[in-house]
Design a protein around this motif. Structure first.
Motif, PDB file in Angstrom:
ATOM      1  N   UNK A   1      24.236  41.765  47.763  1.00  0.00           N
ATOM      2  CA  UNK A   1      25.576  41.834  47.175  1.00  0.00           C
ATOM      3  C   UNK A   1      26.449  40.721  47.740  1.00  0.00           C
ATOM      4  N   UNK A   2      27.554  40.483  47.104  1.00  0.00           N
ATOM      5  CA  UNK A   2      28.487  39.459  47.571  1.00  0.00           C
ATOM      6  C   UNK A   2      29.900  39.987  47.342  1.00  0.00           C
ATOM      7  N   UNK A   3      30.765  39.844  48.341  1.00  0.00           N
ATOM      8  CA  UNK A   3      32.163  40.245  48.152  1.00  0.00           C
ATOM      9  C   UNK A   3      32.974  39.011  47.778  1.00  0.00           C
ATOM     10  N   UNK A   4      33.825  39.159  46.779  1.00  0.00           N
ATOM     11  CA  UNK A   4      34.633  38.014  46.356  1.00  0.00           C
ATOM     12  C   UNK A   4      35.959  38.481  45.769  1.00  0.00           C
ATOM     13  N   UNK A   5      36.980  37.626  45.848  1.00  0.00           N
ATOM     14  CA  UNK A   5      38.261  37.986  45.238  1.00  0.00           C
ATOM     15  C   UNK A   5      38.260  37.652  43.753  1.00  0.00           C
ATOM     16  N   UNK A   6      39.224  38.168  43.029  1.00  0.00           N
ATOM     17  CA  UNK A   6      39.387  37.796  41.626  1.00  0.00           C
ATOM     18  C   UNK A   6      40.601  36.893  41.477  1.00  0.00           C
ATOM     19  N   UNK A   7      40.410  35.751  40.866  1.00  0.00           N
ATOM     20  CA  UNK A   7      41.529  34.864  40.545  1.00  0.00           C
ATOM     21  C   UNK A   7      42.378  35.437  39.427  1.00  0.00           C
ATOM     22  N   UNK A   8      41.757  35.794  38.285  1.00  0.00           N
ATOM     23  CA  UNK A   8      42.532  36.416  37.205  1.00  0.00           C
ATOM     24  C   UNK A   8      42.975  37.836  37.571  1.00  0.00           C
ATOM     25  N   UNK A   9      44.080  38.265  36.967  1.00  0.00           N
ATOM     26  CA  UNK A   9      44.475  39.679  37.058  1.00  0.00           C
ATOM     27  C   UNK A   9      43.605  40.473  36.075  1.00  0.00           C
ATOM     28  N   UNK A  10      43.444  41.740  36.331  1.00  0.00           N
ATOM     29  CA  UNK A  10      42.694  42.610  35.425  1.00  0.00           C
ATOM     30  C   UNK A  10      43.432  43.934  35.319  1.00  0.00           C
ATOM     31  N   UNK A  11      43.061  44.758  34.319  1.00  0.00           N
ATOM     32  CA  UNK A  11      43.650  46.093  34.208  1.00  0.00           C
ATOM     33  C   UNK A  11      43.499  46.854  35.525  1.00  0.00           C
ATOM     34  N   UNK A  12      42.393  46.614  36.223  1.00  0.00           N
ATOM     35  CA  UNK A  12      42.146  47.301  37.502  1.00  0.00           C
ATOM     36  C   UNK A  12      43.282  47.069  38.497  1.00  0.00           C
ATOM     37  N   UNK A  13      43.910  45.903  38.433  1.00  0.00           N
ATOM     38  CA  UNK A  13      45.015  45.617  39.359  1.00  0.00           C
ATOM     39  C   UNK A  13      46.186  46.559  39.084  1.00  0.00           C
ATOM     40  N   UNK A  14      46.454  46.809  37.809  1.00  0.00           N
ATOM     41  CA  UNK A  14      47.545  47.730  37.450  1.00  0.00           C
ATOM     42  C   UNK A  14      47.223  49.152  37.914  1.00  0.00           C
ATOM     43  N   UNK A  15      45.983  49.579  37.685  1.00  0.00           N
ATOM     44  CA  UNK A  15      45.607  50.945  38.067  1.00  0.00           C
ATOM     45  C   UNK A  15      45.703  51.087  39.588  1.00  0.00           C
ATOM     46  N   UNK A  16      45.259  50.058  40.293  1.00  0.00           N
ATOM     47  CA  UNK A  16      45.311  50.075  41.752  1.00  0.00           C
ATOM     48  C   UNK A  16      46.757  50.129  42.247  1.00  0.00           C
ATOM     49  N   UNK A  17      47.615  49.350  41.598  1.00  0.00           N
ATOM     50  CA  UNK A  17      49.043  49.354  41.960  1.00  0.00           C
ATOM     51  C   UNK A  17      49.669  50.729  41.793  1.00  0.00           C
ATOM     52  N   UNK A  18      49.110  51.504  40.845  1.00  0.00           N
ATOM     53  CA  UNK A  18      49.637  52.854  40.600  1.00  0.00           C
ATOM     54  C   UNK A  18      49.147  53.844  41.659  1.00  0.00           C
ATOM     55  N   UNK A  19      48.314  53.367  42.597  1.00  0.00           N
ATOM     56  CA  UNK A  19      47.885  54.238  43.691  1.00  0.00           C
ATOM     57  C   UNK A  19      46.551  54.922  43.481  1.00  0.00           C
ATOM     58  N   UNK A  20      45.841  54.574  42.403  1.00  0.00           N
ATOM     59  CA  UNK A  20      44.526  55.167  42.168  1.00  0.00           C
ATOM     60  C   UNK A  20      43.480  54.305  42.900  1.00  0.00           C
ATOM     61  N   UNK A  21      42.636  54.900  43.764  1.00  0.00           N
ATOM     62  CA  UNK A  21      41.590  54.114  44.428  1.00  0.00           C
ATOM     63  C   UNK A  21      40.735  53.403  43.379  1.00  0.00           C
ATOM     64  N   UNK A  22      40.595  52.094  43.542  1.00  0.00           N
ATOM     65  CA  UNK A  22      40.024  51.254  42.482  1.00  0.00           C
ATOM     66  C   UNK A  22      39.023  50.275  43.052  1.00  0.00           C
ATOM     67  N   UNK A  23      37.993  49.966  42.260  1.00  0.00           N
ATOM     68  CA  UNK A  23      37.122  48.844  42.612  1.00  0.00           C
ATOM     69  C   UNK A  23      36.593  48.213  41.337  1.00  0.00           C
TER      70      UNK A  23
END
Ligand SMILES: [Zn+2]
Length: 411
Positions: free
Chosen positions: A347-369
């Motif tokens: 596996x490889x861990x990496x950041x995302x340059x683009x925003x995604x819907x996941x960023x919004x869900x995460x901002x709302x406090x839902x544990x996200x990956x």
């Protein structure tokens, strides 16, 4: 019914034939082709017994009842940019259908499992990205501006939405959908070259970059190109040029994936016979770590002050836009790593340059990956976007493993 990832690839090809043409995918949100894709999705999910609902923001949900009221969410977006790729957004949803089939077959899951296709992730027609997910996350604050948006043909955003059963003023009611959400999983193509460069099919996304966008305005003195000696000039472009070069060193020194871009310089008077009097320079800086992002900016500003002095100029700085980094859930990142190692070895861990819907869900406090699957040549938002078939199948496997592990951990 065991998981059949090859079915996902076949369904993606079917969707491409149904909603694309020679120029690529045409599933632009709030159009009839998008609606065609949504009803195609409805038909695919229907045999699983998951119940369809459309929320106040136009997000399409399919809910498989569980033993508890808490929910595991799997999401993506069926909309595309015009002339888009065949995988961006819909891979997540179609792979989610396969996972839903497998879970439904195994009996009632411990948590309810909900597949969501977010409305208008791309913002391709009206310029507002992440519409449905930001409504559900409760972060939508720009309803007044949204009301004024119109497309190239003069059709307003509220009118276009109303044709698809969505009232802009009520969109924020979609917030209720995230109540009880215990985790959110999203699979996406990487849309960049990192995994291909490492020769790895899959990676875990740590979060989405924070962004600082600035305007530096350099002030010098216009002067005749022939009569002004070199040592008597106050050349605004010289300051901008030095900054454009030094941001490479700044990005390298701060490190950990830092990126800086001087995306444009406008010179005035901008004629061949004059020294440049003012140079307006745009700077975009991104990092996953908020402290390092702040450091990128402060180093750029210090350098700008230094260059202004060296070149006998003045420089003004202005923030155009910024967003904090959004970090995904550490426990889910661990589970995603495990899932990827089990199906792909490494596996490889990496950041995302683009925003995604996941960023919004995460901002709302839902544990996200999020999971990324390799993109060929790093291309996206073009019909050339592609991913190897075997990598798509591995991605479906990994998403399914991750869903199983998440359900097991939450129950
Ligand atoms: Zn996407």
């Amino acid at each position: 019914m065991p998981l059949e990832p090859s079915r996902t690839v076949a369904e993606l090809e079917e969707l491409r034939a149904l909603t694309g043409d020679d120029n690529g995918a045409q599933r632009v949100a709030w159009t009839s082709t998008w609606e065609t894709a949504r009803s195609w999705l409805r038909d695919r999910v229907q045999p699983t017994g998951a119940v369809e609902t459309i929320d106040a923001a136009g997000n399409q949900w399919f809910t498989l009842r569980g033993q508890s009221e808490r929910t595991l969410l799997i999401g993506g977006h069926m909309d595309s940019v015009p002339n888009g790729g065949w995988l961006d957004g819909c891979l997540n949803v179609v792979a989610g259908v396969e996972v839903l089939r497998r879970i439904a077959e195994n009996g009632t899951p411990p948590l309810a499992v909900r597949l969501v296709s977010w409305a208008d992730e791309e913002g391709a027609r009206f310029g507002r990205s992440l519409f449905g997910s930001s409504a559900a996350a409760g972060s939508m604050r720009d309803q007044d501006e949204l009301r004024k948006l119109s497309d190239r043909d003069g059709i307003s955003l509220p009118d276009a939405m109303r044709d698809h059963g969505v009232e802009l003023d009520r969109a924020i009611e979609a917030r209720a959908e995230l109540e009880g959400a215990a985790a959110y999983l999203e699979l996406h193509i990487e849309q960049g070259p990192v995994l291909e460069g490492l020769d790895l099919p899959l990676g875990v996304v740590l979060g989405t970059f924070g962004v600082e966008r600035s305007r530096f305005t350099w002030h010098g003195q216009a002067a005749h190109a022939g009569s002004t000696p070199m040592d008597a000039r106050r050349d605004a472009l010289a300051g901008a040029a030095k900054l454009a070069l030094v941001i490479r060193d700044i990005a390298r020194d701060v490190g950990d994936g830092a990126v800086c871009t001087s995306g444009g310089v406008v010179c005035r008077p901008g004629i061949v016979t004059s020294v440049v009097e003012t140079a307006e320079q745009l700077l975009d800086q991104r990092h996953l770590d908020a402290t390092k992002l702040a450091r990128l900016l402060s180093l750029a500003r210090e350098a700008a002050d230094r260059f202004a002095e060296e070149e006998n100029l003045t420089v003004d700085w202005e923030r155009i836009w910024s967003i904090e980094p959004i970090l995904f859930d550490p426990q889910l990142i661990e589970l995603a790593d495990e899932a990827i190692r089990e199906v792909a070895g490494q596996s490889q861990r990496l950041p995302s340059g683009p925003l995604h819907d996941a960023a919004e869900v995460s901002r709302a406090g839902v544990p996200t990956v999020m999971l990324f699957v390799q993109s060929l040549r790093g291309l996206s938002h073009t019909r050339l976007e592609d991913t190897k078939r075997e990598h798509l199948e591995l991605a479906v496997h990994a998403l399914d493993r991750l869903a199983s592990k998440t359900l097991a951990q939450l129950s």
